[in-house]
Scaffold this active site. Sequence first.
Site, mmCIF file in Angstrom:
data_model
loop_
_atom_site.group_PDB
_atom_site.id
_atom_site.type_symbol
_atom_site.label_atom_id
_atom_site.label_comp_id
_atom_site.label_asym_id
_atom_site.label_seq_id
_atom_site.Cartn_x
_atom_site.Cartn_y
_atom_site.Cartn_z
ATOM 1 N N LYS A 1 2.216 -3.257 7.268
ATOM 2 C CA LYS A 1 2.486 -3.444 5.833
ATOM 3 C C LYS A 1 3.937 -3.044 5.523
ATOM 4 C CE LYS A 1 0.055 -4.569 2.922
ATOM 5 N NZ LYS A 1 -0.339 -5.915 2.378
ATOM 6 N N TYR B 1 -1.831 -0.425 10.950
ATOM 7 C CA TYR B 1 -1.971 -1.095 9.646
ATOM 8 C C TYR B 1 -0.763 -0.798 8.764
ATOM 9 C CZ TYR B 1 -3.307 -1.622 4.730
ATOM 10 O OH TYR B 1 -3.314 -1.925 3.384
ATOM 11 N N THR C 1 0.824 -1.216 0.000
ATOM 12 C CA THR C 1 0.000 0.000 0.000
ATOM 13 C C THR C 1 0.854 1.261 0.000
ATOM 14 O OG1 THR C 1 -1.518 1.243 1.401
ATOM 15 C CG2 THR C 1 -0.075 -0.278 2.532
ATOM 16 N N ASP C 2 0.261 2.355 -0.481
ATOM 17 C CA ASP C 2 0.969 3.644 -0.423
ATOM 18 C C ASP C 2 1.074 4.171 1.006
ATOM 19 O OD1 ASP C 2 -1.703 4.345 -0.023
ATOM 20 O OD2 ASP C 2 -1.758 5.878 -1.589
ATOM 21 N N GLU C 3 0.293 3.584 1.926
ATOM 22 C CA GLU C 3 0.298 4.116 3.299
ATOM 23 C C GLU C 3 1.640 3.926 3.995
ATOM 24 O OE1 GLU C 3 -3.115 3.368 5.711
ATOM 25 O OE2 GLU C 3 -4.495 3.515 4.033
#
Length: 351
Positions: A161, A157, A132-134
Amino acid sequence: MSKTILITGGAGFIGSHLVRRFVKNYPDYKIINLDALTYAGNLENLRDIESEENYEFVKADINDAEALRKVFADFQIDSVIHLAAESHVDRSISDPLAFIETNVLGTANLLNTAKEFWKDNMEGKLFYHISTDEVYGSLGESGYFTEETSYDPRSPYSASKASSDHFVRAYYHTYGLPVVISNCSNNYGSHQFPEKLIPLFINNIRHKKALPVYGKGDNVRDWLWVEDHASAIDRIFHKGELGETYNIGGNNEWQNIKLIRMLCKIMDDRLERKEGESEELITFVKDRQGHDMRYAIDASKLANELGWEPSITFEEGLAKTVDWYLENDDWLQNVTSGDYQKYYQEQYHSR
Ligand code: NAD
Ligand code: DAU
């Protein structure tokens, strides 16, 4: 060339779109969908392809090393596309350990199994990790996440990741495991569990329930249609360079409140309600803890090196998405019965 691909998390939102695409487009490939069927996994998502000859479902947890070994041995897996994860930021805030368990330990377990089975011959093998970009943190008003942006995860989260991404790269550098990683922005489309913004709000508008907008609604996300994510994964799977990372995004930034107003308009139109009726449901509630302000992806590496571009505009994609949820009320009813009601109470009751 024939391949036997293990797709983890294939009963979830993005995974089910990816499984369908591969099963239909690559009849020479064998697709093994491994999924623990948590609250987010739903075999209904794959009813249309479940009896295809090149498709097999295995119910297993990625933390179960024995089960993974059996799958690798039984099917002679040569490629992995790893999507299985706990994926909702709000749930990570209330239960961070579940995210460490699945996203960090589960990924390490899968990497270990691939290494064990492929160690004598890595030729033609691929471990593709979906991220993810997060992991890059939160942007201010300007700038974009590139593949060179330093990691700065800020929620349990995204930290889980980010950790899984680090393990994937560590297995590449230490053991020579053939890996590739992609980091994607917010997906939307059919079959998304209605805890995420767009399907949650479609469902609430439908039932004339409050639309809980966190904070002032000024956070920005970069939205990509899920089938475009699946097409990008397909391109990277076939053409990506080993050891590389590719950012995937729609070049489609929206402030939450503007997106929500557009969604309200589409819903008024589809439900034949008077203009502005759905907007009256907007309710500003307590902000998400540690709420990242803005995500925006620079996807030029993927465009320039692998020639990938999104296929539809946001307006088209959102209209298709709304229509799907309205036409598939049974699906929504099924996934919002039982535990969902408890989750909803706990998540929104005190805001
Ligand atoms: P999802 O929550 O809809 O689906 C996750 C799937 O993984 C479910 O089918 C679930 O049953 C399965 N799963 C969970 N824990 C498992 C375990 N321990 N063992 C086996 N299966 C397990 O998630 P999604 O939105 O489809 O996201 C898929 C992947 O893409 C995730 O890795 C996520 O981090 C990543 N991603 C999602 C988005 C997004 O906007 N949704 C964007 C970028 C990246
Ligand atoms: O950027 C990629 C990520 O996008 C993925 O890695 C995650 O798996 C996916 O869940 C998504 O994370 P977000 O936190 O951005 O998505 P979510 O749909 O939960 O929220 C989108 C925005 O809407 C965010 O700014 C929070 C806000 N929001 C969300 C919900 C659920 C609200 O205002 N109210 C809500 O009830």
